[in-house]
Design an enzyme around this catalytic site. Structure first.
Site, short mmCIF file in Angstrom:
data_model
loop_
_atom_site.label_atom_id
_atom_site.label_comp_id
_atom_site.label_asym_id
_atom_site.label_seq_id
_atom_site.Cartn_x
_atom_site.Cartn_y
_atom_site.Cartn_z
N CYS A 29 -2.62 -14.40 93.00
CA CYS A 29 -2.25 -13.01 93.24
C CYS A 29 -3.39 -12.17 92.67
CB CYS A 29 -0.91 -12.68 92.57
SG CYS A 29 -1.01 -12.58 90.76
N TYR A 124 -0.87 -35.99 72.93
CA TYR A 124 0.30 -35.13 73.07
C TYR A 124 0.73 -34.62 71.69
CZ TYR A 124 0.70 -36.96 77.81
OH TYR A 124 0.46 -37.30 79.12
N ASN A 147 2.30 -28.55 84.90
CA ASN A 147 1.12 -27.70 84.86
C ASN A 147 0.74 -27.28 86.29
OD1 ASN A 147 -1.40 -26.52 84.54
ND2 ASN A 147 -2.43 -28.42 83.97
N CYS A 155 -4.94 -30.84 82.08
CA CYS A 155 -3.92 -31.80 81.62
C CYS A 155 -4.44 -33.24 81.66
CB CYS A 155 -2.64 -31.65 82.40
SG CYS A 155 -2.80 -31.72 84.18
N HIS A 156 -5.50 -33.49 82.44
CA HIS A 156 -6.08 -34.84 82.48
C HIS A 156 -6.71 -35.21 81.13
CE1 HIS A 156 -9.37 -32.15 83.70
NE2 HIS A 156 -10.20 -33.04 83.15
N GLU A 183 -16.45 -36.27 83.14
CA GLU A 183 -16.73 -35.43 81.98
C GLU A 183 -17.41 -36.20 80.85
OE1 GLU A 183 -13.12 -33.50 80.76
OE2 GLU A 183 -12.85 -32.53 82.72
#
Length: 188
Positions: A29, A124, A147, A155-156, A183
């Site tokens: 948006c 976590y 997510n 989140c990975h 990464e």
């Protein structure tokens, strides 16, 4: 990915990008991104990274995209070219993170996006501790499962203390592994 309900009630824009890991569907948006995720049909069985580093806009011309979508495209382009340099590109705003009242999940996403960079992982439990709520490990897991803006809210990068952990309910482990290796995380 199924596009979630528009909670903010502003008009949504939809876009798709072709990326090295498949089609990424995005909604936004004027305030920010609502959802960003890989095509819902993607699974470990059909995951086939294409080896490219370019991210292409599908079905639209980049000049016709909103500022948010253009920034999302630029951010993804940099991420797939060299994730270690992603801090040089402003992160696209995320509508849920711009809301005045933030629920627990939104707080988790904000802390994760702000503190865990490319090439890093966090458990976590450690993420729950960053929220001053060390007993909320399962709730953090729930936030990761829900997510809406994966890759940007990474989140990975959230793992179990003894292994890589699940990604999309365990259906996209190869995607999680690819993103982590991209990464520079070779632990898994």
């Amino acid at each position: 990915m199924t596009m979630a309900k528009n909670i903010c009630k502003l008009p949504l824009e939809f876009c798709q990008f072709s990326s090295p890991v498949g089609t990424i569907k995005v909604s936004s948006c004027p305030v920010g991104l609502h959802e960003m995720g890989l095509d819902s049909s993607l699974s470990d069985e059909n995951f086939a990274p294409n080896g490219l580093t370019d991210v292409l806009v599908l079905g639209a011309k980049e000049k016709n995209l909103s500022t948010i979508m253009k920034l999302c495209h630029k951010w993804l382009q940099q991420y797939f070219r060299d994730p270690k340099l992603i801090s040089q590109i402003p992160r696209p705003d995320i509508c849920a993170l711009k809301q005045e009242k933030k629920g627990f999940r939104t707080q988790v996403w904000q802390i994760l996006a702000d503190t865990v960079g490319p090439g890093e992982v966090i458990t976590y439990g450690a993420l729950a501790s960053k929220l001053n709520n060390p007993g909320a490990v399962r709730a953090v897991g729930s936030a990761m499962r829900n997510n809406p803006t994966g890759i940007i809210v990474p989140c990975h990068r959230v793992v179990r203390s003894n292994d890589m952990g699940l990604y999309h309910g365990g259906k996209r482990q190869s995607v999680k592994l690819w993103l982590l290796k991209h990464e520079g995380v070779d632990k898994y």
